[in-house]
Write a protein that holds these residues in place. Sequence first.
Motif, PDB file in Angstrom:
ATOM      1  N   ARG A 124       1.087  -1.306  -0.048  1.00 51.75           N
ATOM      2  CA  ARG A 124       0.145  -0.178  -0.044  1.00 51.75           C
ATOM      3  C   ARG A 124       0.851   1.259   0.014  1.00 51.75           C
ATOM      4  NH1 ARG A 124      -4.276   0.395   4.264  1.00 51.75           N
ATOM      5  NH2 ARG A 124      -4.684   2.201   2.852  1.00 51.75           N
ATOM      6  N   LEU A 126       0.900   4.050  -2.092  1.00 48.27           N
ATOM      7  CA  LEU A 126       0.430   5.120  -2.071  1.00 48.27           C
ATOM      8  C   LEU A 126      -0.117   5.909  -0.862  1.00 48.27           C
ATOM      9  CD1 LEU A 126      -1.620   4.807  -5.341  1.00 48.27           C
ATOM     10  CD2 LEU A 126       0.507   5.735  -5.219  1.00 48.27           C
ATOM     11  N   TRP A 129       2.787   6.776   1.453  1.00 49.33           N
ATOM     12  CA  TRP A 129       3.650   7.859   0.875  1.00 49.33           C
ATOM     13  C   TRP A 129       2.989   9.113   1.264  1.00 49.33           C
ATOM     14  CZ3 TRP A 129       4.671   5.409  -4.497  1.00 49.33           C
ATOM     15  CH2 TRP A 129       5.838   4.694  -4.344  1.00 49.33           C
ATOM     16  N   THR A 130       1.489   8.953   1.168  1.00 45.20           N
ATOM     17  CA  THR A 130       0.627  10.469   1.467  1.00 45.20           C
ATOM     18  C   THR A 130       1.059  10.736   2.857  1.00 45.20           C
ATOM     19  OG1 THR A 130      -0.870   9.714  -0.167  1.00 45.20           O
ATOM     20  CG2 THR A 130      -1.582  11.393   1.236  1.00 45.20           C
ATOM     21  N   ALA A 145      -5.075  14.212  -6.466  1.00 49.33           N
ATOM     22  CA  ALA A 145      -5.502  12.833  -6.663  1.00 49.33           C
ATOM     23  C   ALA A 145      -7.091  12.883  -6.953  1.00 49.33           C
ATOM     24  CB  ALA A 145      -5.350  12.030  -5.386  1.00 49.33           C
ATOM     25  N   TRP A 154      -7.190   6.803 -13.195  1.00 48.31           N
ATOM     26  CA  TRP A 154      -6.727   5.835 -12.293  1.00 48.31           C
ATOM     27  C   TRP A 154      -8.132   4.731 -12.144  1.00 48.31           C
ATOM     28  CZ3 TRP A 154      -3.377   3.956  -9.212  1.00 48.31           C
ATOM     29  CH2 TRP A 154      -3.823   3.145  -7.810  1.00 48.31           C
TER      30      TRP A 154
END
Length: 308
Positions: A124, A126, A129-130, A145, A154
């Motif tokens: 996971r 994404l 990283w957020t 996003a 996406w």
Amino acid sequence: MTRGAAHAVAAAAMACTALQARAHVPDLPPGSTGVPWTFESWVVCLLLLGTVLYAAGLRKLWHRAGARRGVSGWQAAAFAGGQMALVVSLVSPVDALGTLLFSAHMVQHEILMVVAAPLLVIGRPLAVWTWGLPARWRPAAGRAARWAPAAAAWQLLKHPAVAWALHGVVLWAWHMPALFEAALASTGMHTLQHTSFFASALFFWWAPLGSASRPGQGASMFYLFTTMVHTAALGALLTLSPALWYPAYAATSPALGLDPLEDQQLGGLIMWVPAGLAYLVVGLALAARWLRADTDERSAGAAPGVRP
């Protein structure tokens, strides 16, 4: 971002700068037995920064309210394994060998598609990283996003049917002799080849490993099975063909002790058997999870007070 994470990002940036002068894979001298590591600066930079950002985000998630929120230790370990697989594929001598042996090139591709990609999806990245971004950057990342074209793209690319078709087209197209030879002759084409293999594999693995939807998992088992079949077919064609598909390797494989046709057959076997097993294992795991969920639902739906 914590002070330690900021220092780590700065160190990663300095390492990237130092790698600029080492971005070329040297040709092997005649008679050489050593195969170099590949230090493409942009690849190493992305690996370093991705790891640092993941570590920063994981620290925030795990220390927020004193609990592991949203990402388990297993998922974090999967991300680490995926990053290590990328290092093996893109930085270790496997990358340099891929320009000399077709079989090594197949090993590199399969590591990207059936090892690194699924492990990274499980991790996971994404979401983590957020959380790793500085707090003032997160709203902008969220707006990006939610930007309609990005969100639509996406949703389209991660749709199981689209991801399955895209991955299949990418895989077969790049193994056409003309495109494969073009990738061997051009650094830009080679980069595009690896990027498309990896990106399409990430979207392909999203449905079986990144989605909690049971209908989606049911469709994913079909897509895993059919992908196993068509990749095995491509591997079989390479293995059983009496003709050399990629003449560029005829000049390099004999120096490493392999007849060019034997090298091609070995590469086909790598795609045919070990890679096919990855799809089979994940498909069986999904089926087992699905059956277990059905059993749990039936048990939970049993009338209270009724004993078997």
